[in-house]
Design a protein around this motif. Sequence first.
Motif, mmCIF file in Angstrom:
data_model
loop_
_atom_site.group_PDB
_atom_site.id
_atom_site.type_symbol
_atom_site.label_atom_id
_atom_site.label_comp_id
_atom_site.label_asym_id
_atom_site.label_seq_id
_atom_site.Cartn_x
_atom_site.Cartn_y
_atom_site.Cartn_z
ATOM 1 N N VAL B 244 0.847 -1.208 0.000
ATOM 2 C CA VAL B 244 0.000 0.000 0.000
ATOM 3 C C VAL B 244 0.876 1.250 0.000
ATOM 4 C CG1 VAL B 244 -1.717 1.297 1.346
ATOM 5 C CG2 VAL B 244 -1.960 -1.167 1.079
ATOM 6 N N ARG B 252 -3.086 5.708 -2.530
ATOM 7 C CA ARG B 252 -2.920 5.018 -1.243
ATOM 8 C C ARG B 252 -4.060 5.365 -0.282
ATOM 9 N NH1 ARG B 252 1.650 7.638 1.426
ATOM 10 N NH2 ARG B 252 2.793 6.914 -0.382
ATOM 11 N N VAL B 255 -7.121 3.513 -1.358
ATOM 12 C CA VAL B 255 -7.046 2.070 -1.078
ATOM 13 C C VAL B 255 -7.283 1.818 0.416
ATOM 14 C CG1 VAL B 255 -5.474 0.082 -0.994
ATOM 15 C CG2 VAL B 255 -5.597 1.488 -3.046
#
Lengths: 115, 332
Positions: B244, B252, B255
Amino acid sequence: MTDAPMREPTFLVLTALAGEPQHGYAVLEDVAQMTEGRVRLRAGTLYAALDRLRTDGLIEVDREEVVQSRLRRYYRLTAAGERSLAVETERLRSQATIAERRLHARRTDLGGATA
Amino acid sequence: MTEIHYRRLIRLYPEPYRREYAEEMLGVLMADDRPGFGAVADLVRSALAVRVRGGVRALREPAWRRAAAAIQFFGAVLLLAVALRSTLMQVIPVLLHPEVGLPRFAPDAWFRSGVWLAVIVCALLRARAPGLVLAAVGLGAEIAVPFRQYADTPARILDVFGIIVAAALVALSFLATEGPTRLRPRAPRGWLPATLAGAAVVLDGFALLLPGPIWYAEVFGGRLLTVWSPILFGAVALLLAVAVWQLEPAVRRRVVAGTVPVLVTVPSAGLGFGGFREYNVRHPEALHMLNPVQWLILLVIPVAALAIAIELNRRLEQTRFRAGGPGTSKGP
């Protein structure tokens, strides 16, 4: 903007703005008048439609004024909005013509009976 | 209806929308001669529609599209690893004790492995429709596993609810995929540590073959664990964090927001329904099933967690880039 048929509130809002720039409440009134009271938009639906039409570039802000210490914004049709309304009007007219022709043929086949 | 009432209802709209239209709407609402339930229902329905439209539009942002690609790949790799580990769980006890006979064939685990492998290929090729269909099939298979045992072990659904949520997120993320299917596969950043994390999950299954004690732990729904398990699951967490971290900052953040439903679901299903699970384990006749309210809670938690995480990320970016950053002005 896709070629999909317009939803009725969208079509009516564009039609209302085709005459002259109008503010939100005037659009509501105009739509109710055009449809003889059949369609009475509410504020939530109206502004969702106006927002979508602005995003799609079909309408834009014409001017703003303050009335009784409240913002009043006038919207107008853009060139893209005019084209889009013309296309939809033509589509509706074409469908209405077909429907009219078939109804006429049906009445003729039935010897003038309309029941 | 007073202006105060309308102002409260208008708070249901996203902040940029309110900034743009709240005053105008108030003017129209106050002038309208139809106050009451109809006006309230219209505002609530319209606010929901505006939020959904905003969400769909946001998914088309490049950062969300790249985040969706990462979620597809990372998620499918981990789901494949979990399915492979399940197949090993069927085989390894027989390898350890050949006297018990042939390993039990577990078609569902093999099927899930095949589906998630195919989903990974779709993610690499950016194949939206096949990926969406296959991920939906995978989600269905993940749901079917606990439901086969639901009549006698309803708590099983709680054990794997995090996996089901993860599968749903992978399926949903394909909605954000756009553009033509690639002819050459391209993996998202962080693919290597994510793949190694998946390998560590599978290795944990193999660790049962190594000498040393094996015990059953009621964590994550009851697992056979070895002395290697803490090391391997620590490695999984670390590798995923690295994967990540390798993403671009905007990707990021998205996510992480997309992972929140799983992170929230696992402890909430474990802790919030601990008594239910305990009862079910100790009473195999399972007289108590999940009631409608419990089902609702289970479904609402991940959806609410996702909505809150996305909103917090939006606010964070808005605050951080307010001074002229891109994509921070009025949404609509």
